[in-house]
Design an enzyme around this catalytic site. Structure first.
Site, short mmCIF file in Angstrom:
data_model
loop_
_atom_site.label_atom_id
_atom_site.label_comp_id
_atom_site.label_asym_id
_atom_site.label_seq_id
_atom_site.Cartn_x
_atom_site.Cartn_y
_atom_site.Cartn_z
N GLY A 52 0.71 -1.19 -0.02
CA GLY A 52 -0.13 0.00 0.01
C GLY A 52 0.90 1.28 0.07
O GLY A 52 0.52 2.10 0.69
N HIS A 53 1.86 1.23 -0.75
CA HIS A 53 2.88 2.35 -0.86
C HIS A 53 3.70 2.52 -2.34
O HIS A 53 3.72 1.24 -2.79
CB HIS A 53 3.79 2.39 0.25
N SER A 54 4.44 3.47 -2.42
CA SER A 54 5.22 3.49 -3.55
C SER A 54 6.57 4.07 -2.81
O SER A 54 6.71 4.65 -1.70
CB SER A 54 5.00 4.41 -4.50
N ARG A 99 2.68 -0.61 -4.91
CA ARG A 99 2.28 -2.12 -4.72
C ARG A 99 1.54 -2.37 -3.57
O ARG A 99 1.70 -1.73 -2.61
CB ARG A 99 3.88 -2.70 -4.44
#
Length: 135
Positions: A52-54, A99
């Site tokens: 839940g991040h980049s 992702r």
């Protein structure tokens, strides 16, 4: 930098096969980056998701050491999913890719080889902010 899904790679991990059991290995110089941090996810409930991040600067490679899980990647324009379920295949994720990891099987272990040490400033954790950064 406008990273796209076309830069994602499935990487075949070298394996030494032996009747006593196989040995997979990754060392510096093998991946598209040198890694400074190794961590792993385990005991993730099947209905949970991770990621839940980049990352702004960091590259990573994910390997399913045991079991399976799905990696959903988004480059700001399109989305693609990968099922990781073999310990001799790594998923290379360059910078600037959102992702999410989901659908963990029982007993699954996700190994992550990260380009650098943890730095909270390198994370984009809000999807709308991620999309703005890609325009």
């Amino acid at each position: 930098m406008k990273t796209t899904l076309s830069e994602i790679q499935l990487i075949k991990i070298p394996v030494v096969e032996d009747f006593r059991g196989n040995l997979g290995f990754v060392q510096n110089g093998f991946l598209p980056f040198d890694f400074k941090r190794v961590y792993y996810l385990f005991d993730v409930p099947s209905n949970s998701f991770r990621g839940g991040h980049s990352h702004i600067n960091q590259q990573e490679t994910l390997i399913a050491l045991s079991g399976s899980f799905e990696v959903v990647l988004h480059d700001g324009f399109e989305k693609k999913s990968f099922l990781l379920n073999k310990p001799n295949v790594g998923l290379y994720i360059p910078t600037g890719i959102w992702r999410e990891l989901q659908n963990f099987s029982s007993g699954s272990v996700c190994l992550v080889l990260a380009q650098d040490v943890f730095d909270e400033a390198d994370y984009i954790r809000d999807f709308d902010e991620f999309l703005k950064s890609k325009k």
